[in-house]
Design a protein around this motif. Sequence first.
Motif, PDB file in Angstrom:
ATOM      1  N   MET A   1       0.842  -1.173   0.000  1.00 52.36           N
ATOM      2  CA  MET A   1       0.000   0.000   0.000  1.00 52.36           C
ATOM      3  C   MET A   1       0.888   1.236   0.000  1.00 52.36           C
ATOM      4  O   MET A   1       1.909   1.270   0.664  1.00 52.36           O
ATOM      5  CB  MET A   1      -0.921   0.004   1.219  1.00 52.36           C
ATOM      6  N   ARG A   3       1.929   5.233   0.650  1.00 53.92           N
ATOM      7  CA  ARG A   3       1.971   6.026   1.881  1.00 53.92           C
ATOM      8  C   ARG A   3       1.599   7.466   1.570  1.00 53.92           C
ATOM      9  O   ARG A   3       1.931   7.971   0.505  1.00 53.92           O
ATOM     10  CB  ARG A   3       3.384   6.009   2.470  1.00 53.92           C
ATOM     11  N   GLU A 104     -12.663   6.754   2.390  1.00 56.11           N
ATOM     12  CA  GLU A 104     -12.599   5.522   1.599  1.00 56.11           C
ATOM     13  C   GLU A 104     -11.931   5.778   0.250  1.00 56.11           C
ATOM     14  O   GLU A 104     -11.150   4.955  -0.239  1.00 56.11           O
ATOM     15  CB  GLU A 104     -13.996   4.928   1.405  1.00 56.11           C
ATOM     16  N   ARG A 107      -8.237   5.962   0.913  1.00 51.65           N
ATOM     17  CA  ARG A 107      -7.683   4.609   1.099  1.00 51.65           C
ATOM     18  C   ARG A 107      -7.477   3.925  -0.253  1.00 51.65           C
ATOM     19  O   ARG A 107      -6.455   3.273  -0.490  1.00 51.65           O
ATOM     20  CB  ARG A 107      -8.598   3.769   1.978  1.00 51.65           C
ATOM     21  N   ALA A 108      -8.439   4.081  -1.148  1.00 48.71           N
ATOM     22  CA  ALA A 108      -8.308   3.496  -2.489  1.00 48.71           C
ATOM     23  C   ALA A 108      -7.132   4.117  -3.237  1.00 48.71           C
ATOM     24  O   ALA A 108      -6.407   3.416  -3.950  1.00 48.71           O
ATOM     25  CB  ALA A 108      -9.610   3.685  -3.272  1.00 48.71           C
ATOM     26  N   LYS A 110      -4.385   5.263  -1.848  1.00 49.70           N
ATOM     27  CA  LYS A 110      -3.183   4.659  -1.270  1.00 49.70           C
ATOM     28  C   LYS A 110      -2.924   3.275  -1.864  1.00 49.70           C
ATOM     29  O   LYS A 110      -1.782   2.918  -2.134  1.00 49.70           O
ATOM     30  CB  LYS A 110      -3.304   4.576   0.256  1.00 49.70           C
ATOM     31  N   GLU A 111      -3.972   2.514  -2.085  1.00 51.47           N
ATOM     32  CA  GLU A 111      -3.811   1.182  -2.674  1.00 51.47           C
ATOM     33  C   GLU A 111      -3.314   1.266  -4.117  1.00 51.47           C
ATOM     34  O   GLU A 111      -2.504   0.449  -4.538  1.00 51.47           O
ATOM     35  CB  GLU A 111      -5.137   0.420  -2.606  1.00 51.47           C
ATOM     36  N   ARG A 112      -3.774   2.266  -4.865  1.00 52.85           N
ATOM     37  CA  ARG A 112      -3.353   2.414  -6.270  1.00 52.85           C
ATOM     38  C   ARG A 112      -1.913   2.903  -6.395  1.00 52.85           C
ATOM     39  O   ARG A 112      -1.305   2.760  -7.445  1.00 52.85           O
ATOM     40  CB  ARG A 112      -4.272   3.402  -6.998  1.00 52.85           C
ATOM     41  N   THR A 113      -1.376   3.511  -5.356  1.00 57.08           N
ATOM     42  CA  THR A 113      -0.015   4.055  -5.424  1.00 57.08           C
ATOM     43  C   THR A 113       0.931   3.214  -4.580  1.00 57.08           C
ATOM     44  O   THR A 113       1.813   3.736  -3.913  1.00 57.08           O
ATOM     45  CB  THR A 113       0.013   5.525  -4.951  1.00 57.08           C
ATOM     46  N   ALA A 114       0.787   1.914  -4.659  1.00 60.10           N
ATOM     47  CA  ALA A 114       1.551   0.999  -3.823  1.00 60.10           C
ATOM     48  C   ALA A 114       3.057   1.101  -4.039  1.00 60.10           C
ATOM     49  O   ALA A 114       3.831   0.733  -3.172  1.00 60.10           O
ATOM     50  CB  ALA A 114       1.089  -0.435  -4.060  1.00 60.10           C
ATOM     51  N   ASP A 137       0.586   8.805   6.970  1.00 58.99           N
ATOM     52  CA  ASP A 137       1.649   7.873   7.347  1.00 58.99           C
ATOM     53  C   ASP A 137       2.878   8.569   7.908  1.00 58.99           C
ATOM     54  O   ASP A 137       3.590   7.992   8.728  1.00 58.99           O
ATOM     55  CB  ASP A 137       2.051   7.025   6.130  1.00 58.99           C
TER      56      ASP A 137
END
Length: 185
Positions: A1, A3, A104, A107-108, A110-114, A137
Motif C-alpha cells: 500500500m 503512503r 474511503e 484509502r483506495a 493509497k492502494e493504487r499508489t503501492a 503515514d
Amino acid sequence: MGRIVSNFFISMDGVVERPDQWHFGYFDDEMGEVVGSGMASTRAILMGRTLYDEWSQYWPDQGDEDFGGVINPMPKYVLAHEPFEARWQNTTVLSGVDDAAVAEQVRALKERTADGEVTMSGSATTVRWLIAQGLLDELALLVHPVAVATGQRLFEGTGTVPLELTESRALASGVLLVRYAPVYS
C-alpha cells in the motif's frame, strides 16, 4: 500500500502559514536536496481545495521549468466538501456525502499508489483531517530556526496527537529535518 507523506516548512513555534514570509532565507542546496529527494518517490499530490485554488491559478502557466515541470503532469487529488469541476490537468476531486466516504476514496488512492508516496503539502487543515481518519503515514517537517508568532499552526485545536520520531538531522542552515509517524491506537 502506498503512503501519504505530508511535508511542511514550519517555524520553531509551529507556524506553517505563509512560509514565503520567513522560509527563503534558509533555503540552500542542502535543503533543495531534501525537498528533491522527497519528490523522487512521489506518485501523486494530495491537497485541499484552498491550496488547489491557489496552485491551479499559478502553476499551469509556469510551463515545464522547475516545479511546474513536476506538478503540472503529475496526478493531483483534491479533497473537497463539495464536488467541483477541476480544470487543471490530471486532477481528480475526492468528495462525498461525509468524511467516511471521502476517507474511503483516499484509502483506495493509497492502494493504487503501492509503489510510491502520495505527497501532501501546504494545508494544516488537510493534515489534521488525514490524522483524524487514520490516513497520514508520515509528517516530514523542516523546522526553521525562527519564531513567527502569528499565523496558522500545524496543530490548532486538535487535542493530543501522539507521534513517533523516525528520523532527525540538522542541516547546516540550522533547519532541522524531522520525520514523525502518527501513532494510531
